[in-house]
Design a protein around this motif. Structure first.
Motif, short mmCIF file in Angstrom:
data_model
loop_
_atom_site.label_atom_id
_atom_site.label_comp_id
_atom_site.label_asym_id
_atom_site.label_seq_id
_atom_site.Cartn_x
_atom_site.Cartn_y
_atom_site.Cartn_z
N PRO A 110 -4.21 7.43 -9.88
CA PRO A 110 -3.00 7.57 -9.04
C PRO A 110 -2.78 6.40 -8.10
CG PRO A 110 -4.23 9.62 -9.09
CD PRO A 110 -5.07 8.62 -9.80
N VAL A 111 -3.85 5.86 -7.53
CA VAL A 111 -3.70 4.75 -6.57
C VAL A 111 -3.14 3.51 -7.28
CG1 VAL A 111 -4.92 3.22 -4.96
CG2 VAL A 111 -5.58 5.64 -5.14
N THR A 112 -3.75 3.17 -8.41
CA THR A 112 -3.28 2.00 -9.16
C THR A 112 -1.86 2.23 -9.69
OG1 THR A 112 -5.57 1.75 -9.86
CG2 THR A 112 -3.99 0.32 -10.92
N SER A 113 -1.57 3.48 -10.10
CA SER A 113 -0.22 3.81 -10.56
C SER A 113 0.80 3.54 -9.45
CB SER A 113 -0.12 5.28 -10.97
OG SER A 113 -0.93 5.51 -12.08
N THR A 146 0.83 -1.21 0.00
CA THR A 146 0.00 0.00 0.00
C THR A 146 0.86 1.25 0.00
OG1 THR A 146 -0.15 -0.29 2.36
CG2 THR A 146 -2.04 -1.00 1.06
N GLN A 147 2.08 1.17 0.58
CA GLN A 147 2.95 2.35 0.56
C GLN A 147 4.11 2.07 -0.38
OE1 GLN A 147 4.12 3.28 4.56
NE2 GLN A 147 2.77 5.06 4.51
N ILE A 148 4.48 3.07 -1.13
CA ILE A 148 5.57 2.86 -2.09
C ILE A 148 6.88 2.69 -1.31
CG2 ILE A 148 6.83 3.89 -4.02
CD1 ILE A 148 4.29 5.55 -4.50
N PRO A 149 7.62 1.62 -1.57
CA PRO A 149 8.90 1.46 -0.87
C PRO A 149 9.86 2.58 -1.27
CG PRO A 149 8.32 -0.52 -2.11
CD PRO A 149 7.37 0.53 -2.50
N THR A 150 10.81 2.84 -0.41
CA THR A 150 11.80 3.86 -0.76
C THR A 150 12.64 3.36 -1.92
OG1 THR A 150 13.20 2.87 0.90
CG2 THR A 150 11.99 4.84 1.56
#
Lengths: 293, 258
Positions: free
Chosen positions: B190-193, B4-8
């Motif tokens: 944006p969410v799916t992106s 759910t959160q983009i990894p660094t």
């Protein structure tokens, strides 16, 4: 000179500059070419496009032939295509076959009655169906159904990059998509022709019975007593060519379709038009050859 | 495994000096228009290289030349030290087995179910696998992209984001060493992106891939890039770390990163 003519001019000069450099006598041709009218340039471009198309078709057929006889035949896909081409066309061919025989019998009967030759009806109808009407009408129906289907399917696969995806998956799209479809059409269309011939004779029996009275067995025995090997064999052979040309044209038009969605419609449409025309031309050639035999 | 959160941003690998792709002076044109004029770049082992640029700047043409879907007019492309242009059909087939290509449209085969779509490259590239192993592999990649339930669906029954994820699954199912992403987030919300960007990073970590990501989506670039190259007018306009692009005073770069 218009902008389009200038563009074409530049394009032609770019293409032939190496030739002009190599052959000293052609050096002066540059000045003369620039003076040519827009119509001349259009004609040159049309001729160039035509020759390019002919070369493309030739290369396509060469590659197709090579892939057909190479290793790793896609047998499962071939069977799937046989099902698509053969089985799914059955309802349409059934209706067409019956109506073809029915109409032929109804139209012919009055003339034969007039000459007191109504007993010739089964033989005449059977020969007409087997030699000419069955193969040609079935092939034209298949050009519409199968040829357009192949053109549209492969065209849309090209537009949506599915053919490219196949290629980067180390799969040869010619072998997987084209060889299987062309072979399936070549094999299935003669079978559909035989099926249409059979149903056509049944239809003609029904037509003969609208105003007459003849038993099914008598009609069939009279029909087949008139048919010889020379009626049957060339018709089957030309049906293979009809099948091959329908598959080939449908696949070529689809496979070489442009990138836009509009090109899918163009591919489907031109597949039907060209394959129908070629069916008629092949039929003409086949009739001439049969006549010589 | 949807994150759910983009990894660094994953740091480039320690053996990053090893080149897997090297492109020199690449030129490619169509009719009278020259799309790629003189492009040179390298992809290093284990890195995510983002190629930015406006529409029509030749980004997609660049990666299609790498797998020889398009033939370059001039220049060289070396993949794992092999010149792509000089390979014969068998050699090219072998090279393509090491490269995964995610198409802009997804390019799922319309006439096949999701399972058949995934089986298709697997059966052709990994010919020694049994049916049980194929099924296990398919289940594993579908789980990785978070779409195990889509196994028997047709592509027409999937949303845009699901199609992209299935397409990604079909690409990674054969364990490629290089991934080429053609506009992976185009046309998605944006969410799916963000989910797709996360998946790209997950693929890099899990399958140890080296990737070229073609995009004009800055959020995707921020989420995935180890290094960035900007193409403009068929040439490499600038190359460097994402931070350098963010701080750049150049008007064209600023227009992308505003």
């Amino acid at each position: 000179m218009s902008r389009k003519a200038n563009d074409i001019n530049r394009s032609i000069m770019k293409k032939y500059t190496p030739v002009i450099k190599v052959i000293p006598n052609l050096r002066n041709a540059k000045k003369q070419t620039i003076k040519l009218s827009e119509k001349t340039f259009e004609k040159i471009e049309k001729a160039h496009n035509f020759l390019t198309d002919v070369a493309d078709v030739f290369l396509f057929i060469t590659r197709l032939t090579k892939e057909t006889f190479s290793r790793d035949f896609e047998f499962r896909e071939f069977l799937r295509q046989c099902f698509q081409v053969g089985y799914k066309a059955l309802p349409l061919i059934s209706v067409t076959g019956i109506i073809m025989g029915l109409v032929l019998a109804i139209q012919s009967r009055p003339a034969l009655v007039h000459f007191g030759a109504v007993s010739m009806l089964p033989g005449m109808v059977a020969i007409s169906l087997i030699r000419e009407m069955g193969p040609v009408i079935t092939a034209l129906i298949c050009a519409g159904k199968i040829g357009s289907g192949m053109g549209a399917e492969l065209g849309s696969m090209k537009v949506t990059e599915q053919i490219d995806a196949m290629e980067v998956s180390s799969t040869n799209p010619i072998k997987f998509l084209i060889v299987t479809r062309v072979l399936a059409a070549t094999l299935m269309i003669p079978l559909l022709v035989l099926y249409a011939d059979g149903l056509g004779i049944v239809g003609s029996w029904a037509g003969a019975n609208i105003k007459g009275d003849v038993t099914f067995v008598l009609f069939f025995s009279q029909a087949f007593s008139q048919i010889q090997f020379i009626d049957f064999f060339p018709a089957v052979i030309k049906s293979f060519f009809f099948g091959a040309v329908i598959g080939l044209v449908g696949c070529y038009k689809g496979y070489t379709a442009g990138r836009g969605t509009e090109s899918v419609g163009i591919a489907a449409n031109s597949a039907v038009v060209l394959s129908s025309l070629l069916v008629i031309i092949i039929d003409l050639i086949a009739v001439q050859i049969t006549d010589m035999i | 495994m949807i994150v759910t959160q983009i990894p660094t941003i994953a740091p480039a690998k320690t053996n990053s000096d090893k080149q897997v792709i090297e492109i020199n002076n690449l030129r490619k044109g169509f009719d009278q228009q020259e799309v790629l004029k003189n492009v040179s770049l390298q992809l290093f082992n284990g890195e995510n290289l983002v190629v930015l640029g406006k529409s029509g700047s030749g980004k997609s043409v660049l990666i299609k030349c790498i797998v020889r879907l398009l033939n370059p007019d001039d220049g060289t492309i070396d993949v794992f030290g092999e010149n792509v242009s000089s390979l014969n059909r068998d050699g090219l087939g072998e090279l393509r087995k090491k490269i995964g290509f995610l198409f802009q449209s997804g390019a799922l085969y319309d006439s096949m179910t999701v399972k058949q779509n995934l089986e298709f490259p697997l059966r052709r590239i990994k010919k020694d696998l049994t049916q049980k192993e194929i099924d296990e592999k398919i289940n594993e990649v579908l789980e990785n992209v978070g779409l195990s339930e889509a196994l028997d669906k047709m592509p027409s029954q999937l949303s845009g984001g699901m199609r992209k994820r299935i397409s990604l699954a079909r690409t990674i199912v054969v364990d490629p060493m290089i991934m080429l992403y053609d506009e992976p987030t185009t046309g998605l919300d944006p969410v799916t992106s963000d989910e797709i960007s996360s998946l790209i990073n997950e693929v890099q970590k899990k399958y140890k891939t080296s990737s070229i990501i073609i995009t004009h989506d800055i959020e995707c670039a921020r989420a995935t890039a180890n290094r960035v190259i900007m193409l403009h007018d068929g040439e490499v306009y600038q190359e460097g770390k994402l931070e350098e692009f963010e701080k750049s005073a150049d008007a064209l770069i600023k227009s992308f990163f505003k």
